[in-house]
Scaffold this active site. Structure first.
Site, mmCIF file in Angstrom:
data_model
loop_
_atom_site.group_PDB
_atom_site.id
_atom_site.type_symbol
_atom_site.label_atom_id
_atom_site.label_comp_id
_atom_site.label_asym_id
_atom_site.label_seq_id
_atom_site.Cartn_x
_atom_site.Cartn_y
_atom_site.Cartn_z
ATOM 1 N N GLU A 60 -42.616 -32.563 12.222
ATOM 2 C CA GLU A 60 -43.405 -31.806 11.246
ATOM 3 C C GLU A 60 -42.513 -30.902 10.405
ATOM 4 O OE1 GLU A 60 -47.118 -28.652 11.435
ATOM 5 O OE2 GLU A 60 -47.114 -30.380 12.786
ATOM 6 N N GLU A 63 -46.786 -22.542 5.177
ATOM 7 C CA GLU A 63 -48.049 -21.890 5.532
ATOM 8 C C GLU A 63 -48.130 -20.534 4.847
ATOM 9 O OE1 GLU A 63 -49.930 -23.290 9.570
ATOM 10 O OE2 GLU A 63 -47.940 -22.468 9.978
#
Length: 422
Positions: A217, A221
Site C-alpha cells: 500500500e 490521508e
C-alpha cells in the site's frame, strides 16, 4: 493508517435488505495466512473477512483464502492504457498513452446508499462506475466482458455524481462509515493522480491510496481537523509500520480548495506530489529489513482507492481515534448541520501504468492467442494477473505473479468463487 479503508468502508450502505448476508457468513470469519478461509466461504477480503461472490473479485487475498483458485484473476491495467475520470461531459475511457519509466525529478441532504439501480446508480454507471457487489458477478461471460469494457471504477457507500459539476461526491451521513471508490484494474508501477477537495471536521478522514490484494500500500490521508496538512505512508505485505508516516503542508485549505495529489511508483522509488511539487520521496534501497532480509517496499499490482471514513468513530480503538483528532461530533459539525453529511469531492482521476518487466510477455500472449501481429485496446481489457501461492507465508514480489490474456474473471453468483465459476 491502513485501518481506514481496510476495516470500515465495506460494511456501509445497505438498504432494503443486507446484501452482505448473501455473500458473507452471518457471523464474521476472520482470515490470515495462518488461518485461511473455509471451503464454504473461500475468499479472504482486503479487510481480512471471509466470503464469496464479490469478495472473490479484485482485492481477494490469495494468501489467506481457501486455496489458490478461490480468488479470481485480477483485471490488469497495462502499458499503453490510461484510466481516467473527468467531471466534464466527456465519457472516461481507456486511452492509448504509452509511457516508459520516467526519471526521478524534484447538497441537499444525505443520499441513500447506492445498492439499487436508480437515478443515482444510473448517473454513476454513465461515468463508468458500478457498485462493487455487481462487478463481474454474473454467469454470463459476454456480460462480464462488457463490464470489463464499460466500467473503470466500483463504488460502495454513499457515492453520487454532483449535478452542477459532474464531480464524484463521497459522502458520509450521520453515524455511517462513509464511501469508497476503487479502480476496477490493478497496475504494476505507474502514476496515479487525483484532483479533489477533502472532507472536514474532527475525526473525519479522507484517503487516496494504492493497495494490492496481499497488503502492499501507498497512502495519502487527510484529517478533517487539520486542513492545511497531508499525511503519507507506505506498507509492504500487510506489515503495518506507522513510524514511516510523514506529514507535509499543502499550502491551502484542503476542504475549500481543489488540489492535485499524485503518487508516482516504480521499481526503485515512490514520489508523492502536491500540486506538481515533490512532497516526499522513498527509495527502495532504503527499505531493506535486515531481520527479515527483505525490502519492505510495495512491489505487487495495486489498485487505486479513494475514501471518506470515520476515524473518530466511537467504535474504533483509542489509538485510531486519537490519530484522527478525536471523536466525530455527529450532531453539531457544520456539514452535518448544513447538509446532513460530510463530503469529499473528486474532480479528476488519472492512472497511467508504466512499462514493466512483463510488458513484452503480455503483448506476446495476446499476439499468440490471436495468431495476429497486432492487438487492440479491447484485447488489453482482458489481461489479468494472479499470484502463485506456493507458500502462504512467503514474501510476495514480482516473481510471484502470473500474467495471462483473453481471460474473463467472472464469478457466477454471490455464493461462488473463481474455482466454482470456471
Amino acid at each position: 493508517m491502513r485501518i481506514s479503508i481496510l476495516q470500515l468502508v465495506p460494511v456501509v450502505g445497505y438498504i432494503g435488505f443486507a446484501l452482505g448476508e448473501l455473500y458473507k457468513p452471518k457471523n464474521s470469519i476472520s482470515c490470515s495466512p495462518n488461518n485461511p478461509c473455509p471451503a464454504e466461504w473461500p475468499c479472504c477480503s482486503p479487510y481480512n473477512e471471509c466470503g464469496a461472490g464479490p469478495i472473490c473479485v479484485g482485492g481477494c487475498n490469495v494468501r489467506s483464502s481457501f486455496d489458490e483458485e478461490s480468488c479470481a484473476p485480477i483485471p490488469a491495467l497495462v502499458a499503453s492504457q490510461k484510466l481516467e475520470f473527468v467531471s466534464t461531459p466527456k465519457v472516461p475511457k481507456f486511452i492509448v498513452n504509452y509511457q516508459p519509466k520516467p526519471p526521478i525529478r524534484e447538497g441537499n441532504g444525505p443520499n441513500k446508499a447506492n445498492t439499487k439501480v436508480g437515478v443515482v446508480e444510473g448517473e454513476l454507471n454513465s461515468k463508468r462506475i458500478i457498485h462493487y457487489a455487481k462487478f463481474l458477478v454474473t454467469p454470463d461471460s459476454k456480460e462480464a466482458e462488457k463490464m470489463l469494457e464499460d466500467f473503470d471504477f466500483t463504488h460502495s457507500g454513499y457515492t453520487s455524481i454532483e449535478a452542477s459539476s459532474g464531480n464524484i461526491v463521497l459522502a458520509m451521513p450521520k453515524k455511517t462509515t462513509g464511501s469508497l471508490i476503487t479502480s476496477t484494474r490493478s497496475f504494476l508501477y505507474g502514476k496515479a493522480s487525483v484532483r479533489m477537495k477533502t472532507a472536514r471536521s474532527r475525526g473525519v478522514v479522507t484517503a487516496f491510496d494504492l493497495t494490492s490484494a496481499i497488503g502492499d500500500e501507498i497512502d495519502f490521508e487527510w484529517l478533517g481537523g487539520d486542513l492545511m496538512t497531508a499525511q503519507s505512508n507506505y506498507y509492504s505485505q500487510g506489515h503495518l509500520d506507522y513510524t514511516r508516516m510523514q506529514r507535509f503542508p499543502v499550502g491551502a485549505d484542503t476542504w475549500a480548495t481543489y488540489h492535485t495529489y499524485e503518487i508516482d511508483w516504480d521499481p526503485d522509488r515512490i514520489i508523492w506530489y502536491v500540486d506538481g511539487k515533490i512532497a516526499r520521496t522513498v527509495l527502495k534501497k532504503d527499505t531493506w529489513d535486515p531481520i527479515s532480509k527483505e525490502y519492505r517496499y510495495p512491489q505487487t499490482p495495486m489498485r487505486l482507492e479513494i475514501a471518506v471514513w470515520p476515524g473518530g468513530s466511537e467504535t474504533n480503538g483509542p489509538g485510531t481515534i486519537n490519530w484522527a483528532g478525536g471523536l466525530i461530533d455527529w450532531e453539531n459539525s457544520p456539514d452535518i448541520i448544513e447538509k446532513g453529511q460530510f463530503t469529499a469531492h473528486v474532480e479528476q482521476i488519472t492512472v497511467t501504468p508504466y512499462q514493466n518487466k512483463f510488458t513484452e510477455q503480455v503483448q506476446f500472449c495476446i499476439k499468440a492467442k490471436k495468431k495476429a501481429p497486432t492487438f487492440s485496446q479491447k484485447d488489453l481489457s482482458r489481461v489479468v494477473v494472479s499470484y502463485n501461492r506456493q507458500d502462504r507465508l512467503n514474501h510476495h514480489d514480482e516473481g510471484s505473479l502470473k500474467w495471462d490474456c483473453f481471460v474473463t474473471p467472472k464469478i457466477n453468483d454471490w455464493l461462488s468463487s473463481w474455482k466454482r465459476s470456471k
